[in-house]
Design a protein around this motif. Structure first.
Motif, PDB file in Angstrom:
ATOM      1  N   VAL A 235      12.236   0.543 -13.184  1.00  0.00           N
ATOM      2  CA  VAL A 235      13.473   0.929 -13.856  1.00  0.00           C
ATOM      3  C   VAL A 235      13.322   2.310 -14.493  1.00  0.00           C
ATOM      4  O   VAL A 235      12.205   2.820 -14.631  1.00  0.00           O
ATOM      5  CB  VAL A 235      13.870  -0.126 -14.917  1.00  0.00           C
ATOM      6  N   PRO A 236      14.442   2.921 -14.899  1.00  0.00           N
ATOM      7  CA  PRO A 236      14.361   4.230 -15.556  1.00  0.00           C
ATOM      8  C   PRO A 236      13.412   4.196 -16.758  1.00  0.00           C
ATOM      9  O   PRO A 236      13.371   3.218 -17.519  1.00  0.00           O
ATOM     10  CB  PRO A 236      15.798   4.491 -16.007  1.00  0.00           C
ATOM     11  N   GLY A 237      12.645   5.256 -16.890  1.00  0.00           N
ATOM     12  CA  GLY A 237      11.666   5.355 -17.965  1.00  0.00           C
ATOM     13  C   GLY A 237      10.263   4.968 -17.539  1.00  0.00           C
ATOM     14  O   GLY A 237       9.295   5.277 -18.243  1.00  0.00           O
ATOM     15  N   ASP A 238      10.128   4.300 -16.391  1.00  0.00           N
ATOM     16  CA  ASP A 238       8.812   3.908 -15.900  1.00  0.00           C
ATOM     17  C   ASP A 238       8.074   5.110 -15.313  1.00  0.00           C
ATOM     18  O   ASP A 238       8.685   6.026 -14.761  1.00  0.00           O
ATOM     19  CB  ASP A 238       8.931   2.842 -14.798  1.00  0.00           C
ATOM     20  N   ARG A 239       6.764   5.089 -15.424  1.00  0.00           N
ATOM     21  CA  ARG A 239       5.908   6.019 -14.678  1.00  0.00           C
ATOM     22  C   ARG A 239       5.288   5.196 -13.565  1.00  0.00           C
ATOM     23  O   ARG A 239       4.519   4.271 -13.819  1.00  0.00           O
ATOM     24  CB  ARG A 239       4.834   6.636 -15.546  1.00  0.00           C
ATOM     25  N   LEU A 240       5.654   5.527 -12.348  1.00  0.00           N
ATOM     26  CA  LEU A 240       5.177   4.817 -11.165  1.00  0.00           C
ATOM     27  C   LEU A 240       3.845   5.436 -10.747  1.00  0.00           C
ATOM     28  O   LEU A 240       3.800   6.592 -10.318  1.00  0.00           O
ATOM     29  CB  LEU A 240       6.221   4.943 -10.056  1.00  0.00           C
ATOM     30  N   ILE A 241       2.773   4.688 -10.909  1.00  0.00           N
ATOM     31  CA  ILE A 241       1.438   5.149 -10.510  1.00  0.00           C
ATOM     32  C   ILE A 241       1.242   4.773  -9.045  1.00  0.00           C
ATOM     33  O   ILE A 241       1.425   3.616  -8.662  1.00  0.00           O
ATOM     34  CB  ILE A 241       0.338   4.505 -11.383  1.00  0.00           C
ATOM     35  N   LEU A 242       0.888   5.754  -8.241  1.00  0.00           N
ATOM     36  CA  LEU A 242       0.752   5.590  -6.791  1.00  0.00           C
ATOM     37  C   LEU A 242      -0.715   5.726  -6.407  1.00  0.00           C
ATOM     38  O   LEU A 242      -1.305   6.787  -6.578  1.00  0.00           O
ATOM     39  CB  LEU A 242       1.586   6.656  -6.076  1.00  0.00           C
ATOM     40  N   LYS A 243      -1.297   4.645  -5.912  1.00  0.00           N
ATOM     41  CA  LYS A 243      -2.700   4.657  -5.507  1.00  0.00           C
ATOM     42  C   LYS A 243      -2.772   4.393  -4.013  1.00  0.00           C
ATOM     43  O   LYS A 243      -2.276   3.372  -3.538  1.00  0.00           O
ATOM     44  CB  LYS A 243      -3.482   3.572  -6.248  1.00  0.00           C
ATOM     45  N   VAL A 244      -3.357   5.314  -3.278  1.00  0.00           N
ATOM     46  CA  VAL A 244      -3.555   5.119  -1.842  1.00  0.00           C
ATOM     47  C   VAL A 244      -5.044   5.252  -1.533  1.00  0.00           C
ATOM     48  O   VAL A 244      -5.746   6.050  -2.138  1.00  0.00           O
ATOM     49  CB  VAL A 244      -2.721   6.103  -0.982  1.00  0.00           C
ATOM     50  N   ALA A 245      -5.488   4.436  -0.592  1.00  0.00           N
ATOM     51  CA  ALA A 245      -6.888   4.462  -0.195  1.00  0.00           C
ATOM     52  C   ALA A 245      -6.982   4.417   1.321  1.00  0.00           C
ATOM     53  O   ALA A 245      -6.209   3.739   1.991  1.00  0.00           O
ATOM     54  CB  ALA A 245      -7.636   3.286  -0.822  1.00  0.00           C
ATOM     55  N   TYR A 246      -7.925   5.142   1.831  1.00  0.00           N
ATOM     56  CA  TYR A 246      -8.173   5.265   3.263  1.00  0.00           C
ATOM     57  C   TYR A 246      -8.710   3.964   3.836  1.00  0.00           C
ATOM     58  O   TYR A 246      -9.586   3.331   3.249  1.00  0.00           O
ATOM     59  CB  TYR A 246      -9.192   6.390   3.463  1.00  0.00           C
ATOM     60  N   ASP A 247      -8.172   3.556   4.990  1.00  0.00           N
ATOM     61  CA  ASP A 247      -8.736   2.443   5.747  1.00  0.00           C
ATOM     62  C   ASP A 247      -9.464   2.976   6.977  1.00  0.00           C
ATOM     63  O   ASP A 247     -10.637   2.717   7.171  1.00  0.00           O
ATOM     64  CB  ASP A 247      -7.653   1.444   6.163  1.00  0.00           C
ATOM     65  N   ARG A 248      -8.744   3.734   7.823  1.00  0.00           N
ATOM     66  CA  ARG A 248      -9.358   4.307   9.027  1.00  0.00           C
ATOM     67  C   ARG A 248      -8.364   5.279   9.674  1.00  0.00           C
ATOM     68  O   ARG A 248      -7.192   5.280   9.347  1.00  0.00           O
ATOM     69  CB  ARG A 248      -9.768   3.219  10.007  1.00  0.00           C
ATOM     70  N   HIS A 249      -8.870   6.053  10.601  1.00  0.00           N
ATOM     71  CA  HIS A 249      -7.971   6.856  11.424  1.00  0.00           C
ATOM     72  C   HIS A 249      -8.596   7.078  12.793  1.00  0.00           C
ATOM     73  O   HIS A 249      -9.810   6.989  12.962  1.00  0.00           O
ATOM     74  CB  HIS A 249      -7.588   8.180  10.755  1.00  0.00           C
ATOM     75  N   LYS A 250      -7.700   7.279  13.749  1.00  0.00           N
ATOM     76  CA  LYS A 250      -8.121   7.556  15.112  1.00  0.00           C
ATOM     77  C   LYS A 250      -7.182   8.629  15.627  1.00  0.00           C
ATOM     78  O   LYS A 250      -5.958   8.446  15.627  1.00  0.00           O
ATOM     79  CB  LYS A 250      -8.031   6.291  15.971  1.00  0.00           C
ATOM     80  N   MET A 251      -7.764   9.745  16.000  1.00  0.00           N
ATOM     81  CA  MET A 251      -7.009  10.915  16.436  1.00  0.00           C
ATOM     82  C   MET A 251      -6.032  11.298  15.319  1.00  0.00           C
ATOM     83  O   MET A 251      -6.463  11.596  14.225  1.00  0.00           O
ATOM     84  CB  MET A 251      -6.361  10.661  17.783  1.00  0.00           C
ATOM     85  N   ASN A 252      -4.733  11.250  15.579  1.00  0.00           N
ATOM     86  CA  ASN A 252      -3.782  11.704  14.563  1.00  0.00           C
ATOM     87  C   ASN A 252      -3.113  10.556  13.794  1.00  0.00           C
ATOM     88  O   ASN A 252      -2.235  10.788  12.988  1.00  0.00           O
ATOM     89  CB  ASN A 252      -2.709  12.599  15.188  1.00  0.00           C
ATOM     90  N   ILE A 253      -3.531   9.307  14.017  1.00  0.00           N
ATOM     91  CA  ILE A 253      -2.959   8.147  13.323  1.00  0.00           C
ATOM     92  C   ILE A 253      -3.890   7.729  12.180  1.00  0.00           C
ATOM     93  O   ILE A 253      -5.069   7.457  12.406  1.00  0.00           O
ATOM     94  CB  ILE A 253      -2.750   6.944  14.270  1.00  0.00           C
ATOM     95  N   TRP A 254      -3.326   7.675  10.980  1.00  0.00           N
ATOM     96  CA  TRP A 254      -4.070   7.304   9.777  1.00  0.00           C
ATOM     97  C   TRP A 254      -3.563   5.975   9.249  1.00  0.00           C
ATOM     98  O   TRP A 254      -2.356   5.748   9.210  1.00  0.00           O
ATOM     99  CB  TRP A 254      -3.894   8.376   8.707  1.00  0.00           C
ATOM    100  N   ARG A 255      -4.472   5.115   8.823  1.00  0.00           N
ATOM    101  CA  ARG A 255      -4.110   3.831   8.212  1.00  0.00           C
ATOM    102  C   ARG A 255      -4.667   3.806   6.785  1.00  0.00           C
ATOM    103  O   ARG A 255      -5.826   4.152   6.554  1.00  0.00           O
ATOM    104  CB  ARG A 255      -4.680   2.673   9.007  1.00  0.00           C
ATOM    105  N   MET A 256      -3.784   3.389   5.862  1.00  0.00           N
ATOM    106  CA  MET A 256      -4.131   3.337   4.449  1.00  0.00           C
ATOM    107  C   MET A 256      -3.533   2.093   3.824  1.00  0.00           C
ATOM    108  O   MET A 256      -2.666   1.460   4.410  1.00  0.00           O
ATOM    109  CB  MET A 256      -3.568   4.559   3.730  1.00  0.00           C
ATOM    110  N   HIS A 257      -3.991   1.773   2.641  1.00  0.00           N
ATOM    111  CA  HIS A 257      -3.319   0.753   1.852  1.00  0.00           C
ATOM    112  C   HIS A 257      -2.940   1.385   0.516  1.00  0.00           C
ATOM    113  O   HIS A 257      -3.597   2.320   0.046  1.00  0.00           O
ATOM    114  CB  HIS A 257      -4.165  -0.521   1.688  1.00  0.00           C
ATOM    115  N   GLY A 258      -1.854   0.896  -0.037  1.00  0.00           N
ATOM    116  CA  GLY A 258      -1.351   1.475  -1.267  1.00  0.00           C
ATOM    117  C   GLY A 258      -0.939   0.424  -2.275  1.00  0.00           C
ATOM    118  O   GLY A 258      -0.531  -0.680  -1.907  1.00  0.00           O
TER     119      GLY A 258
END
Length: 152
Positions: free
Chosen positions: A105-128
């Motif tokens: 809701v308004p007033g919140d600070r949305l903390i965004l955490k992403v972490a690497y899982d793997r990638h192959k060529m130009n495709i990247w997989r992450m979890h957030g």
């Protein structure tokens, strides 16, 4: 790991093609190359989406929380790869295991955490994970491709 790593909005705009009202990452506060990134989005009542979602009960759309995570993932990848970014764009290719836990809701600070899982060529997989005040509001796995702008 560096807790001093910072990207401000100008540097983020150099990496992402998004602009108002769709740029959903305000600042990067932590970055470990090839491992993880932490950023945030300050959620304001002035956001355009609150006009219709929902009048009298403003709630940030879940898809925009996921988009914010994806944009943080884009900054992560663009900060990790060692090549020119000038002609590149980061495109969502998939979502898995998405869960929404609490409204944002308004007033919140949305903390965004992403972490690497793997990638192959130009495709990247992450979890957030998106958090507000230490509580998970959304989470999921996502994949994206680094593409040449000229190929679009």
């Amino acid at each position: 790991m560096s807790n001093e790593y910072l990207l401000d909005i100008r540097q983020i705009m150099d990496m992402l093609p998004h602009r108002y009202p769709f740029l959903l990452v305000d600042r990067v506060v932590e970055f470990e190359p090839g491992v993880r990134l932490k950023a945030y989005k300050n959620v304001s009542m002035n956001e355009a989406f609150f006009q219709g979602h929902f009048p009298g009960l403003p709630v940030m759309p879940g898809v925009l929380i996921l988009e914010a995570l994806a944009q943080a993932g884009g900054v992560f990848v663009m900060s990790t790869i060692q090549e020119s970014l000038e002609d590149k764009v980061f495109l969502f290719t998939g979502l898995n295991k998405v869960k929404f836990r609490k409204p944002v809701v308004p007033g919140d600070r949305l903390i965004l955490k992403v972490a690497y899982d793997r990638h192959k060529m130009n495709i990247w997989r992450m979890h957030g994970i998106a958090e507000v005040d230490g509580q998970v509001v959304a989470q999921g796995e996502f994949s994206a491709a680094v593409a040449n702008k000229g190929d679009m």
